[in-house]
Design a protein around this motif. Structure first.
Motif, short mmCIF file in Angstrom:
data_model
loop_
_atom_site.label_atom_id
_atom_site.label_comp_id
_atom_site.label_asym_id
_atom_site.label_seq_id
_atom_site.Cartn_x
_atom_site.Cartn_y
_atom_site.Cartn_z
N THR B 65 0.86 -1.18 0.00
CA THR B 65 0.00 0.00 0.00
C THR B 65 0.90 1.23 0.00
N THR B 66 0.51 2.23 -0.77
CA THR B 66 1.36 3.42 -0.84
C THR B 66 0.97 4.44 0.23
N PRO B 86 6.54 4.37 0.05
CA PRO B 86 6.41 5.82 -0.05
C PRO B 86 6.32 6.25 -1.52
N PHE B 87 5.31 7.02 -1.84
CA PHE B 87 5.16 7.46 -3.23
C PHE B 87 4.99 8.97 -3.26
N LYS B 88 6.01 9.62 -3.81
CA LYS B 88 5.92 11.07 -3.93
C LYS B 88 5.06 11.38 -5.15
N VAL B 89 3.91 11.97 -4.91
CA VAL B 89 2.97 12.24 -6.00
C VAL B 89 3.46 13.47 -6.77
N SER B 125 -8.56 5.11 -7.37
CA SER B 125 -9.20 4.12 -6.50
C SER B 125 -8.39 3.94 -5.22
N SER B 126 -7.21 4.50 -5.21
CA SER B 126 -6.33 4.29 -4.05
C SER B 126 -6.86 5.02 -2.82
N GLU B 127 -7.00 4.25 -1.75
CA GLU B 127 -7.51 4.80 -0.50
C GLU B 127 -6.35 5.23 0.39
N SER B 128 -5.15 5.11 -0.15
CA SER B 128 -3.98 5.35 0.70
C SER B 128 -3.94 6.81 1.16
N PRO B 129 -3.40 7.01 2.37
CA PRO B 129 -3.42 8.36 2.94
C PRO B 129 -2.34 9.27 2.36
N TRP B 130 -2.59 10.54 2.53
CA TRP B 130 -1.60 11.55 2.15
C TRP B 130 -0.79 11.92 3.39
N VAL B 131 0.49 12.14 3.21
CA VAL B 131 1.32 12.66 4.30
C VAL B 131 1.92 13.97 3.79
#
Lengths: 309, 416
Positions: B65-66, B86-89, B125-131
């Motif tokens: 999960t990202t 970790p995925f830097k958008v 569709s990604s429910e992953s949170p933002w940091v």
């Protein structure tokens, strides 16, 4: 070869020579600027603090003659050794320093957290080493002149944890026992055991804990203007990442904070050069002998040297 | 009836934008593949860029999960140790930027507009949170911007963990607060019951250390003139699209291959706002103008992460504390107040590399970089170095003008 490997080799060689060299005929004299403990059977040389205590007492007692000349010549040799290698004696050679590093490594293996000492507290604790220098300078002459019991002749050695711990590596355990010869000896032996206990705990939980109090470090620092080997910083190359502060076994902040002067050789610095090795800024921290740069930090080196750390 | 017309219109706009993004990406990839310095070792990076630089794609590749990030202050090692990716958008598409522009302030950060535009299209569709670290105003307002753009509902409905960034790096209380923030972040990552063990943290530090070593090698190759800046930027640009281990292996393979840059020009340092794929307008223009970027301090390139975490204490606290300090003190983002040592980073990287000019890229709307450029210009000119400030956006309309200015800049460097 990486700096940390060279340092490790010299530390272990220093340990072997200074702890066991005497068994193979090595005699490096009584002016070594590191904890080469004379109480270790078969050691290869003596810590200058022992000579200093003895000769201060002897010099004050005799004042003239061969004794004074011997004291001066050992002092001259000590100054020469410090002038040549500076605090490299502490960070790269001192056997007691290596013992502290072993304890730190053990703590690391066990995953135990290093205790933090606030800078304010550390500054206060660091003053102890100058107090110990004064203690070394005052008590032996008083003992020689008869104002104190003769067991005050080597007052620092009697409370030095090096005396209780280093001989253990040569199988000598008697300095851990109480000495019932007289009240002063008993007092000193109790003090030694208590200090050893405190230091062992301190050295396990804090890198180079004893070095904070080491009077030899203070003495070497007093001779700083004469030393050829120095740690330096080019403030204009520093990017302020704080790596130097994090890797320093003495938690020195001055290297990080310094923004104007190249002089970052503080009284607590051991010249271990860990800050220079880890610094990712090109040419920000280095080690030099006179004007010759022995090592300069670089990003490529920092990246490469951390491969197996 | 009105709603139906609007939906149909939106669908047409989305379709058109989607085609434009595909065409932008394809154009850049084609240009890269046809370069004289293309080698097979770059295929991995090209494929990552081609197959979608989205959190969903990264989740498929890594099986994790990202955690979606903006900026570079959240410790990647900690996220990785918790079992997330970790995925830097980011997004550099001009079409996506235009799609999001409606309803947003005219001078909103193009990068964030582009991210929002891409998110609108993807119907993520990604429910992953933002940091989100509280760096610049645009990042702070990002959830609101997502809500305004109908990507999400109310700002409160977006799952965001804020990292309150102390903007004074040198102060002890600031550092203490930041360590506290990182511990709170750890709590957030483990809120579902997972644990972060010391061994996992140490392993994660080692993984990113290896990635940094590979990055430094690539950076050295670029500095020596053996790797083009375009390829370097592509490689760093896709760093978050796959696991750090896979990226490192590919980067090491590329570094070991024989590379010869397609073009050689006057050496310059590139500073300022980040540059994201497929918006390689500035790197291409620099090459066309005969300027060769041999180093940079962009948070999308050499500064994608702050370097390896070095510490003397390998305990959990030691690692956490070293990690937090590395990502705070080691960062030269212009949103910091006491950022005066940033100039040292630029000068240090330039030293000995034989170049005399700095190209400062300012994205319109990127106020912190914009403001900082003036101080840096003065300091560099005081040292006799050439400086050019390029204020631009994602559109290609100003390319001719920029090219003329860059060619003139090259002349001033050569004459010097």
């Amino acid at each position: 070869m990486k700096v940390r490997n060279i340092r490790s080799v010299t530390q272990h060689l220093g340990f072997l020579i200074l702890m066991y060299g005497g068994r193979f005929g090595v005699r490096l004299g009584s002016a070594l600027p590191c904890f080469a403990c004379p109480f270790v059977p078969g050691c290869g040389g003596y810590c200058y603090l022992m000579g200093l205590q003895g000769y201060i007492g002897f010099g004050m007692g005799a004042l003239t003659g061969v004794g004074l000349m011997t004291a001066l010549s050992w002092f001259a040799l000590f100054v020469f050794l410090v002038a040549m290698l500076g605090k490299l004696w502490c960070g790269w050679i001192c056997p007691f320093g290596l013992v502290q590093d072993w304890l730190s490594a053990l703590r690391g293996k066990l995953g135990v957290r290093e205790r933090q000492i606030t800078q304010r507290m550390k500054r206060r604790m660091a003053m102890v080493k100058y107090g110990l220098l004064a203690y070394i300078a005052i008590l032996p002459p008083l003992a020689t002149l008869g104002f104190l019991h003769e067991d005050f002749y080597l007052p620092f050695c009697d409370i030095c944890p090096g005396k209780s711990l280093l001989p253990l590596f040569a199988g000598e355990t008697r300095y851990l026992a109480l000495n019932f010869d007289n009240g002063v000896s008993l007092g000193f032996s109790i003090a030694l055991l208590v200090i050893t206990g405190i230091m062992l705990v301190g050295m396990f939980f804090k890198d180079r804990f004893f070095c904070i109090f080491c009077p030899l470090l203070a003495l070497i620092h007093i001779l700083k203007p004469l030393t050829a080997l120095r740690l330096f910083k080019l403030p204009e190359a520093c990017t302020g990442c704080g790596t130097c502060r994090r890797v320093c076994p003495m938690d020195i902040e001055d290297v990080y904070r310094q923004r104007t002067s190249p002089d970052v050789q503080t009284d607590e610095c051991l010249d271990c050069a860990k800050c220079a090795e880890s610094c990712p800024a090109d040419g920000a921290i280095g080690l030099k002998f006179l004007k010759f740069k022995l090592f300069l930090s670089s990003r490529s080196y920092a990246a490469d040297s951390r491969k197996k750390s | 009836m009105t709603s139906g017309v609007t939906n149909a219109r939106n669908e047409r706009i989305f379709k058109k934008t989607s085609d434009q993004i595909s065409s932008e990406t394809a154009r850049v990839l084609e240009t890269l593949r046809s370069r004289a310095d293309y080698t097979r070792e770059f295929d991995y990076f090209l494929e990552l860029a081609e197959s979608g630089m989205t959190p969903e794609a990264a989740e498929t590749r890594t099986g994790l999960t990202t955690i979606k990030l903006l900026c570079v202050q959240a410790p990647l090692e900690l996220i990785h140790a918790a079992g997330f990716h970790p995925f830097k958008v980011f997004c550099g598409s001009n079409a996506a930027c235009n799609l999001a522009s409606r309803g947003l302030p005219a001078l909103a950060c193009p990068m964030l507009r582009s991210v929002i535009g891409a998110a609108k299209l993807a119907q993520s569709s990604s429910e992953s949170p933002w940091v989100l670290p509280t760096t610049c105003d645009w990042v702070v307002k990002f959830p609101e911007m997502l809500a305004i753009s109908d990507v999400a509902g109310e700002p409160d409905s977006i799952r965001v963990h804020w990292l309150e960034l102390p903007h004074l790096k040198d102060r002890d209380d600031g550092q203490r607060r930041w360590i506290e923030e990182i511990y709170n972040f750890k709590k957030f990552l483990t809120s579902d019951g997972r644990r972060i063990k010391r061994a996992a943290l140490a392993e994660s530090v080692a993984i990113y250390r290896r990635a940094w070593q590979a990055l430094v090698r690539l950076s050295d190759l670029r500095r020596e003139g053996r790797l083009s800046s375009i390829w370097f930027m592509l490689m760093t640009g896709v760093f978050f699209c796959d696991s750090p281990q896979n990226w490192t292996t590919a980067a090491e393979r590329a570094a070991n291959s024989q590379m010869t840059p397609a073009l050689r020009g006057a050496k310059v340092f590139l500073a300022g706002s980040p540059i994201f794929f497929p918006n390689f307008k500035i790197p291409f223009l620099l090459e066309e103008a005969g300027l060769e970027v041999v180093s940079d301090d962009l948070c999308s390139s050499e500064r994608i992460f702050p370097g390896s975490v070095a510490c003397g204490d390998e305990s959990e606290f030691g690692l956490m504390s070293a990690m937090s300090q590395s990502y705070h003190q080691g960062c030269v983002c212009p949103t910091f107040i006491d950022n005066d040592r940033r100039i040292n980073n630029i000068l240090g990287r330039m030293k000995g590399a034989g170049f005399k000019g700095v190209v400062f890229h300012v994205l319109k709307g990127c106020h912190p970089y914009d403001l900082e450029s003036f101080g840096i210009e003065t300091k560099l000119k005081d040292r006799g170095l050439k400086f050019i400030r390029l204020e631009t956006d994602y559109s290609g309309e100003d390319s001719r003008n920029l090219n003329t200015r860059l060619e003139a800049f090259r002349q001033t460097i050569r004459e010097d």
